[in-house]
Structure formats: C-alpha cells, structure tokens
Design an enzyme around this catalytic site. Structure first.
Site, PDB file in Angstrom:
ATOM      1  CE1 TYR A 145      42.801  24.160  56.113  1.00 23.41           C
ATOM      2  CE2 TYR A 145      41.025  23.594  54.600  1.00 23.41           C
ATOM      3  CZ  TYR A 145      41.499  23.739  55.893  1.00 23.41           C
ATOM      4  OH  TYR A 145      40.684  23.484  56.947  1.00 23.41           O
ATOM      5  CE  LYS A 189      22.929  28.063  32.575  1.00 22.17           C
ATOM      6  NZ  LYS A 189      22.568  27.251  31.384  1.00 22.17           N
ATOM      7  CG  ASP A 222      22.667  27.788  27.725  1.00 21.31           C
ATOM      8  OD1 ASP A 222      21.822  28.699  27.864  1.00 21.31           O
ATOM      9  OD2 ASP A 222      22.533  26.652  28.228  1.00 21.31           O
ATOM     10  CG  ASP A 246      34.544  39.411  29.150  1.00 22.95           C
ATOM     11  OD1 ASP A 246      35.095  40.219  28.383  1.00 22.95           O
ATOM     12  OD2 ASP A 246      35.100  38.383  29.585  1.00 22.95           O
ATOM     13  CG  ASP A 250      36.049  38.483  23.083  1.00 24.03           C
ATOM     14  OD1 ASP A 250      36.013  39.676  23.419  1.00 24.03           O
ATOM     15  OD2 ASP A 250      37.090  37.784  23.179  1.00 24.03           O
TER      16      ASP A 250
HETATM   17  C1  IPM Z   1      37.299  43.151  28.533  1.00 27.44           C
HETATM   18  C2  IPM Z   1      38.406  42.305  29.105  1.00 27.44           C
HETATM   19  C3  IPM Z   1      38.470  42.475  30.617  1.00 27.44           C
HETATM   20  C4  IPM Z   1      37.129  42.069  31.202  1.00 27.44           C
HETATM   21  C5  IPM Z   1      39.592  41.674  31.287  1.00 27.44           C
HETATM   22  C6  IPM Z   1      40.917  41.999  30.690  1.00 27.44           C
HETATM   23  C7  IPM Z   1      39.612  41.830  32.773  1.00 27.44           C
HETATM   24  O1  IPM Z   1      38.262  40.970  28.727  1.00 27.44           O
HETATM   25  O2  IPM Z   1      37.265  44.360  28.784  1.00 27.44           O
HETATM   26  O3  IPM Z   1      36.483  42.606  27.779  1.00 27.44           O
HETATM   27  O4  IPM Z   1      36.844  40.870  31.347  1.00 27.44           O
HETATM   28  O5  IPM Z   1      36.363  42.969  31.527  1.00 27.44           O
HETATM   29 MN    MN Z   2      36.715  40.652  27.227  1.00 26.43          MN
END
Ligand code: IPM
Ligand code: MN
Ligand code: NAD
Length: 354
Positions: A145, A189, A222, A246, A250
C-alpha cells in the site's frame, strides 16, 4: 618493484578531496618502497546519477572485478535520498564481492585529545570487526500500500549460521594475532531479538570453544554504547552485526578524536574478489568543498590497503608519517583543533614519509 592496479571511486563531497590527498601519499610511498601504482578512476557518484539515472553502469561491479583493490572516498548528497545512492553503489559492491569483514580500528594516537577526560595515548586501542554482508543490511523487504494511509514497510534482518560463524571466527583469529589482552567482546541484543541474536550468541559460544586462550564477554548493544564511552580501555577485539558495528564505530571514531581519523576496510578474506578500502566517515556535506576535511582517515585506510596487498614496509611508513604529523601538532585540520587545510595535511604526510 611491485605493480598494483587500483580502482578509485572518489564519490561525493569530501570523498573527492580526501581521496586526492591519499593518492598523493600512496604515490610518495610507492616511489620510496618500490610500488608501481595504476589508479583507474571511476566517476561513479551522485553527479553520475544525475546524468545517467543510476549510480554506476549495469556492469559496474564486473568492471571492478580484476583490480587488486577498490579505493573509495564516500557517497551521499543531501538532494538525493541515501537509500538510492548507497544501495546503488556501496552496498552492492560489498555484497557481490562477499566482503564480509569490515575492520575498523579505534586508536587514540599521541597528539590527539579525546573528548573523554583523562585518556592517555593508546588508552583506547581496539579493533571492531563488523559483519558486512547480511544481518540488518540484508536488503530484503518491501512496501505494501505504498504511499497510502495504511502503508506497511517490511525490512528483514537475515542472520545465517555460516555468516555468524565466519565473522566471529575472523574476530578470534584477529585477537590471537594482536598484541593486547587477547579478548573478544561479542555485541548482542538477544534480550529483545530472540531469534537472530540468539543464533549469534550460540555461534559465539561454539566458536569461542576453539580458542581457549582468548577470554570473552558478551554485551548488549545499549550497554556496549555506554562502555565505549565509560571505559573504552576495556575493549580489545569487538565483534558485531552489521548495524551494531556501524553505530559503534562512529562512537569509536569520536572518542579517539575525530571521524577524520577513522580508517576502515571491507575484506573478502578468501581473496577471491577484490577488497574495498573506504574510511568510516561519509561525504560530510556540511564541510565539503572548503578544504576543511581531515584526509587522515582516508590516508590510514590507504595504509590498510597497502598492507593487504603485502607491502608491509610502505604501510608502516604511511602510518608512521600520519602519527608524526599528529604528534608534532602543527598541521592539523579544524576537527583536531588546527587550522591547516586538507591539502596542507596531505602534503605534510607525503613529504614526511620515510
Ligand atoms: C558506513 C556507512 C554505510 C553503512 C552507509 C553509508 C550505508 O555508514 O560505512 O559506516 O552503514 O555501512
Ligand atoms: Mn557508518
Ligand atoms: P559524515 O561522516 O559524513 O559526517 C558526520 C560529521 O563528521 C560531520 O559533522 C562531518 O563534518 C564530520 N566529518 C566526517 N568526516 C570528516 C573528516 N574527514 N574531517 C573532518 N570532519 C569530518 O556522516 P553524515 O553527515 O551522517 O553523512 C553524510 C552523507 O554521507 C550521507 O549521505 C550518508 O549516507 C553518507 N555516508 C557515506 C558513507 C560512505 O560512503 N562510506 C559513510 C557514512 C555516511
């Protein structure tokens, strides 16, 4: 003299700028350490999409197959939805070439100030091994949908026993080669995800039995996010699913100073297919085109590529040059508190190479 043939995809935004600096450094390392590079550039990017309606040609992945490695900057532009740009280029390359290992080191180098108080050089020194071809990124699903008020979206996370086993085993092998605590942390998780993460946990338990000299623990994602900040020194090798890896990397980047320092590699460890080298960061539209981007992540990613290709001395030289520019502290980009430009830093690292 070794000959290396590399497919270069600069992509978008700062990808274009930082790849330029990394190629400069790779050329300098090649001249000193006997590597003859061929860099073939592929213009696949958001601009290519605007012109051709696709991110790369239909046979794009095949065009990359015979290269020794793929060197990529970053992809993504604010005016095109990310699922189009990333599902049209980056993710199909990772999957088609079965680059099931994503290796992301997080190291607090001398000369860099962590946003966490009281951290000394190398207090943070971990390696995140991220599953890179399945799990939450399996790409299976659809809309029902579509566009209507009753719309349904389904996105399936597929975890295979084989996929879990091979990445977890890779993490144990990596831990056994590292000079640290010989410890592997599994990220889970399974309190909420009672199928996928239960298979993951069971597999981790089984594989760990083959490595009696390596200690282990298991953390919920978490709580792991909390401990990356609260006590990052407690980690050695960390193994995580695609999405969890991922997100964690970061955090790993920012606690060690900047996204602009975080290197990354997508490996097919069988070497049947080329591996792909791209930093952890993205195309950073907020700073693109201004000479503000830190090229060190891309340059350190280049060192990972050089090491993978077997040119150890050249890889060591690149890493040493980055570390010495950091330690001297005179030529740093704004993310590290300096005022140098992207190319100023690239020149310094290339000029400093032993
Ligand atoms: C990474 C990036 C990619 C991922 C994205 C851009 C698809 O965030 O390489 O960390 O999530 O793998
Ligand atoms: Mn990433
Ligand atoms: P990002 O990593 O591009 O930027 C996050 C923050 O970190 C920004 O403030 C940026 O200025 C800063 N930063 C990143 N790299 C830096 C560097 N080398 N030097 C100095 N500062 C740096 O993440 P985002 O803003 O969430 O994503 C932007 C675009 O990139 C999106 O389209 C996203 O999908 C894409 N992306 C692509 C890749 C890839 O191609 N490998 C990876 C991550 C994000």
């Amino acid at each position: 003299m070794s000959k290396r043939k590399i497919a270069v995809i600069r992509g978008d935004g700062i990808g274009v700028e930082v790849v330029g600096e990394a190629l400069k450094v790779l050329e300098a390392a090649g001249a000193k350490h006997g590597i003859e590079w061929t860099f073939d550039e592929f213009p696949w990017s958001s601009q290519y999409y605007r012109e051709h309606g696709q991110m790369m040609p239909d046979d794009g992945v095949d065009q990359l197959r015979d290269y020794d490695a793929i060197f990529l900057g970053a992809v993504g532009q604010p005016d095109i939805q990310d699922h189009i740009t990333l599902n049209g280029l980056l993710l199909p390359i990772r999957r088609t070439f079965d680059q099931f290992v994503c290796e992301r080191p997080s190291i607090l180098f001398p000369g860099v100030t962590s946003p966490l108080s009281g951290k000394k050089p190398y207090d943070v020194d971990m390696l995140v091994i991220r599953e890179n071809t399945e799990g939450e990124y399996s790409g299976m699903g659809g809309f029902m949908y579509e566009g209507q008020p009753d719309e349904v979206a389904v996105q399936t996370a597929a975890f295979t026993r084989r996929g879990c086993e091979r990445i977890i085993r890779y993490a144990f092998e990596a831990a056994s080669k590292r000079n640290k605590q010989k410890h592997v942390t599994s990220i889970t998780k399974s309190n909420a995800l009672g199928y996928s993460m239960v298979l993951w946990d069971r597999t981790f338990e089984e594989v760990s039995g083959d490595y009696p000299d390596i200690s282990t623990n298991s953390l919920l994602i978490d709580a792991a996010c909390m401990d990356f900040i609260r006590k990052p020194e407690s980690f050695d090798v960390v193994v995580a699913s695609n999405l969890f890896g991922d997100i964690l990397t970061d955090i790993g980047a920012v606690i060690t100073g900047s996204m602009g320092l975080a290197s990354s590699a997508n490996f097919d460890p069988t070497r049947e297919n080329p591996s792909m080298f791209e930093p952890t960061h993205g195309s950073a539209p907020d700073i693109a085109g201004q000479g503000l981007a830190n090229p060190m992540a891309q340059i350190l990613t280049g060192a990972m590529m050089v090491r993978h290709l077997g040119d150890e001395a050249a890889a060591d030289a690149i890493e040493a040059s980055v570390k010495s520019v950091l330690e001297v502290g005179e030529l740093l980009t704004p993310d590290l508190g300096g005022s140098a430009s992207t190319s100023g830093v690239g020149d310094a690292i290339a000029g400093n190479l032993a």
